[in-house]
Scaffold this active site. Sequence first.
Site, short mmCIF file in Angstrom:
data_model
loop_
_atom_site.label_atom_id
_atom_site.label_comp_id
_atom_site.label_asym_id
_atom_site.label_seq_id
_atom_site.Cartn_x
_atom_site.Cartn_y
_atom_site.Cartn_z
N CYS A 51 0.53 -1.96 -1.99
CA CYS A 51 -0.60 -2.13 -2.91
C CYS A 51 -0.34 -3.28 -3.87
O CYS A 51 -1.22 -4.11 -4.12
CB CYS A 51 -0.83 -0.83 -3.68
SG CYS A 51 -2.26 -0.88 -4.77
N CYS B 262 -1.73 7.79 -4.89
CA CYS B 262 -3.07 7.95 -5.46
C CYS B 262 -4.11 8.42 -4.45
O CYS B 262 -5.04 9.14 -4.81
CB CYS B 262 -3.52 6.64 -6.12
SG CYS B 262 -3.74 5.25 -4.97
#
EC number: 2.8.1.13
Length: 368
Positions: A108, A204
């Site tokens: 990410c 997440c």
Amino acid sequence: MINLGDKQSIIVVAMSGGVDSAAVAAMLHAQGYNVIGITLQLYDHGMAVGKKNACCAGQDIYDAKMVANKLGIPHYVLDYESKFKESVIENFVDSYLQGETPLPCVQCNKSVKFKDLIKTAKELGAAQLATGHYVRKINGDNGAELHIGIDPAKDQSYFLFTTTKEQLDYLSFPLGWFTKDETRKLASKFGLEVANKPDSQDICFVPDGNYKNVINKIRPGSSKKGKIIHVNGFELGEHSGIINYTIGQRRGLGIAYNEPLYVIKIDPNNNIVYVGPESALNMQEFIIKDVNWLADEIKDNEKLEVAVKIRSTRLPSLAEISKLGDDKMKVKFLSEEKAVAPGQACVIYDGERVLGGGWITRDIIITL
């Protein structure tokens, strides 16, 4: 006092909704910088709303907006769901299907947070992009260097090894000089409601902590049963799908044996999980790929003594590294280590400085 140059400059702050990035925004704003906050919406909003203590969730977007409103700074929310799904979630899923133990936070940072945020920040005319990471950027003799944060409990250098030299020149990490307690006190000083907000804990996009559900949703039928074979060659039982296993795992094997067994190797091509005694986890050499190097270039025949981390929670171990072509390196521990897992990162240090790193491959980890 954090000096980022001309006080008239625009500084974009990557605001996740947590206390760290909020403190950075407040500190830079108080020092007179022209601060703009940006938050990325990275995955399904409906899922995000129900997920607590995860980075970039619905509540976090709201919290970031409230911090920006209190500070009186512009704040933008950018929809990066499709890019995040393609670059991070699908990579995560495919990595598990290859018998690896993926590290989505690094992907990410590499593919979304730094690459795209830097592009957006430059489009806004910003001189720098500031984040709430606990690492330090230090100007060395040959340019910017990436160093560990002064708070060892919060150091995030392991997750930022893919940062390029060009990105490092543009980035700022004000909290690298702070402890977490100091950051919370700073946020309290500015009256920010997120001062005592818990840190994010989970991946997440895994709302309930069950990554297997995510894998089966993205790649239906992924949990294919197969053989569990002892490293000595005999079959011991049946596994429930290679996505349920990782190198070094002991619990949940469902095998009765006369000694404790651990996952030693995962063979995705033949859908086999190999197990063995703890001693079979010991190894000394392995290869890393897609190496990102931040220091002076290593010569082809040069061997360099360094410290390496093969898990974010492990202490660095002494090792010797050497080049294998343009983007691979051989890593040789001075003493054997356990459970070197393909898919994890190997980050290379010289003292407190990050020299670079790469992704652990299954090459020469074990020969069966």
